[in-house]
Every structure is written in C-alpha cells, then in structure tokens.
Design a protein around this motif. Structure first.
Motif, short mmCIF file in Angstrom:
data_model
loop_
_atom_site.label_atom_id
_atom_site.label_comp_id
_atom_site.label_asym_id
_atom_site.label_seq_id
_atom_site.Cartn_x
_atom_site.Cartn_y
_atom_site.Cartn_z
N GLU A 91 8.61 17.41 15.32
CA GLU A 91 8.64 18.34 16.44
C GLU A 91 7.60 17.90 17.46
N ARG A 92 7.95 18.03 18.72
CA ARG A 92 7.04 17.72 19.83
C ARG A 92 6.67 16.25 19.94
N ARG A 93 7.25 15.41 19.11
CA ARG A 93 7.01 13.97 19.19
C ARG A 93 8.34 13.28 18.89
N PRO A 94 8.46 12.05 19.34
CA PRO A 94 9.68 11.31 18.99
C PRO A 94 9.77 11.11 17.48
N ASP A 95 10.99 10.97 16.98
CA ASP A 95 11.18 10.66 15.57
C ASP A 95 10.48 9.34 15.26
N LYS A 96 10.05 9.19 14.02
CA LYS A 96 9.44 7.92 13.64
C LYS A 96 10.17 7.34 12.45
N ARG A 97 10.10 6.03 12.34
CA ARG A 97 10.71 5.33 11.21
C ARG A 97 9.62 4.96 10.22
N MET A 98 9.90 5.23 8.97
CA MET A 98 8.98 4.89 7.89
C MET A 98 9.61 3.77 7.08
N PHE A 99 8.79 2.81 6.69
CA PHE A 99 9.27 1.62 6.01
C PHE A 99 8.66 1.52 4.61
N THR A 100 9.48 1.07 3.66
CA THR A 100 9.01 0.83 2.29
C THR A 100 9.56 -0.50 1.82
N LEU A 101 8.86 -1.07 0.89
CA LEU A 101 9.26 -2.32 0.27
C LEU A 101 10.42 -2.05 -0.70
N GLU A 124 0.82 -1.21 0.00
CA GLU A 124 0.00 0.00 0.00
C GLU A 124 0.85 1.26 0.00
N GLY A 125 2.14 1.12 0.28
CA GLY A 125 3.04 2.28 0.29
C GLY A 125 3.76 2.40 1.62
N GLU A 126 4.55 3.43 1.72
CA GLU A 126 5.36 3.68 2.91
C GLU A 126 4.47 3.80 4.15
N ALA A 127 4.95 3.24 5.25
CA ALA A 127 4.17 3.28 6.49
C ALA A 127 5.11 3.18 7.69
N SER A 128 4.67 3.75 8.78
CA SER A 128 5.38 3.61 10.05
C SER A 128 4.94 2.30 10.70
N GLY A 129 5.65 1.88 11.72
CA GLY A 129 5.23 0.69 12.46
C GLY A 129 3.84 0.86 13.04
N TYR A 130 3.55 2.05 13.54
CA TYR A 130 2.22 2.32 14.10
C TYR A 130 1.15 2.19 13.02
N GLU A 131 1.41 2.76 11.85
CA GLU A 131 0.44 2.68 10.76
C GLU A 131 0.23 1.23 10.32
N LEU A 132 1.31 0.47 10.28
CA LEU A 132 1.19 -0.94 9.92
C LEU A 132 0.36 -1.71 10.94
N SER A 133 0.52 -1.38 12.22
CA SER A 133 -0.28 -2.08 13.23
C SER A 133 -1.76 -1.78 13.04
N LYS A 134 -2.08 -0.58 12.59
CA LYS A 134 -3.48 -0.23 12.30
C LYS A 134 -3.98 -0.99 11.06
N VAL A 135 -3.12 -1.13 10.04
CA VAL A 135 -3.49 -1.91 8.86
C VAL A 135 -3.80 -3.34 9.27
N PHE A 136 -2.96 -3.90 10.15
CA PHE A 136 -3.20 -5.26 10.61
C PHE A 136 -4.52 -5.35 11.35
N ASP A 137 -4.80 -4.38 12.21
CA ASP A 137 -6.06 -4.40 12.95
C ASP A 137 -7.26 -4.40 12.03
N VAL A 138 -7.20 -3.61 10.97
CA VAL A 138 -8.37 -3.44 10.11
C VAL A 138 -8.46 -4.50 9.03
N ALA A 192 13.17 -0.98 3.33
CA ALA A 192 14.07 0.13 3.66
C ALA A 192 13.41 0.96 4.74
N ALA A 193 14.22 1.49 5.63
CA ALA A 193 13.70 2.32 6.72
C ALA A 193 14.34 3.70 6.63
N ARG A 194 13.55 4.71 6.90
CA ARG A 194 14.09 6.07 7.00
C ARG A 194 13.49 6.73 8.22
N VAL A 195 14.25 7.63 8.80
CA VAL A 195 13.80 8.33 10.00
C VAL A 195 13.18 9.66 9.60
#
Length: 187
Positions: free
Chosen positions: A61-71, A13-27, A54-57
């Motif tokens: 601001e005001r939140r921890p950095d997040k890692r985004m993942f792509t195939l 579906e495209g680039e996603a963070s771990g959090y976004e992927l966990s939501k994809v799994f839930d749904v 591949a992962a990129r950081v």
C-alpha cells in the motif's frame, strides 16, 4: 566470472528485493565484485528467466509493488558447482589511481598527494563500515564463538578479506604520502 554468481551468492542470505540486493552489494560484495543497481536488475531478470531464481510480487500500500527473489534448487546446484571449481585465472589489479600515480611525474606533487589522500579517506570509510558489519555479524560473540555457532562462514571470510584489502590500501596510501613528502624534502 559473471555477475550471475555474485547475485546467486548474495541470495544465500535469503529472499531479497532488488533494492535489498543492491544494499548487500554496497556493504559486502562491492569490494570484490561491484555492480550498479541497473546491472543487478538486468541480472535478476536473466536469472529468473533461466530458472536459477524465483520471483514473487509483494503488493504494497502507498508504494509500488516489489519483486522478491529467492534461490531455486537449480540455482543452488549451479552455485555449488561454481564454488567447487578452481578460479579460471588469478586475481588482477585494475586500479585507475595506480595508472595516474604511474604517470604523475609530469604533474604537480600536490595533485598526486590529493589523489592519494582521497583514496586513504575512502579506505578508512570502508574500513569503518566493514567493522560495523563485523560487529553486527558477531552480535556480541567472540570470533571463536561465531565460528562455532554461525550457520554460514562465507560472509565472515569475505568480510575479513575486504577488511584486509582496505587495511593494505590505507597502509599503501600512508607510505606513498610519506615517500612523496620525503621526495619533496630532498627537492
């Protein structure tokens, strides 16, 4: 099959963070391949180490950095090879509720009814979520229009399987409740 291919498929579906992927799994994936967020994060690390994603950081601001993942291309090739291979074994049901019902003759009938009613509630809740996802996928189009226009058909087909699965769960629950009622009436 390992969680690996479910994660790779989710990244189609495209680039996603771990959090976004966990939501994809839930749904969309939890009905046929559940995973906890901890399992997902461990798998993402393994897949990145193996060069399949591949992962990129992303600095925030005001939140921890997040890692985004792509195939990656290697990940896509691995996923394509997996998708083309026949399943190693047929689907098997592993359902704790069915074991409880199998052994329920020694417990009060209202206990079994409560367990089945709870499952029925879960199935109806999942059906409602799946129907909302279906409406978002269709975006006002008919199913035929979607099939002609959509870039990918896999998400719609797996969503249809999830809907059918939960409809059958609900039918079984309703029938089981009816049979328990009839048994109680016979007494």
């Amino acid at each position: 099959m390992s969680l690996k291919y479910a994660v790779l498929a989710a990244l189609l579906e495209g680039e996603a963070s771990g959090y976004e992927l966990s939501k994809v799994f839930d749904v969309s994936l939890a009905n046929f391949w559940p995973a906890t967020p901890q399992q997902l994060y461990r798998e993402l690390e393994r897949l990145a180490q193996d060069g399949l994603i591949a992962a990129r950081v992303v600095r925030q601001e005001r939140r921890p950095d997040k890692r985004m993942f792509t195939l990656t291309e290697a990940g896509r090739a691995d996923l394509d090879a997996f998708a083309a291979a026949p399943p190693r074994r047929p689907t098997a049901i592993r359902d704790e509720l069915l074991i409880k019902i199998q052994a329920a003759d020694g417990v009060a009938p209202e206990v079994s009814r409560a367990l089945i009613e709870e499952r029925l509630g879960w199935s109806r809740g999942k059906l409602a979520r799946y129907e909302r996802v279906r409406e978002r996928l269709l975006a006002g189009r008919t199913e035929d229009e979607y099939l002609r226009e959509a870039d990918r058909i896999g998400p719609y087909l797996t969503l249809s399987a999830g809907i059918a699965f939960e409809e059958e769960n609900a039918r079984w629950c309703e029938r089981a409740l009816l049979l328990l009622e009839r048994r109680a009436a016979v007494g």
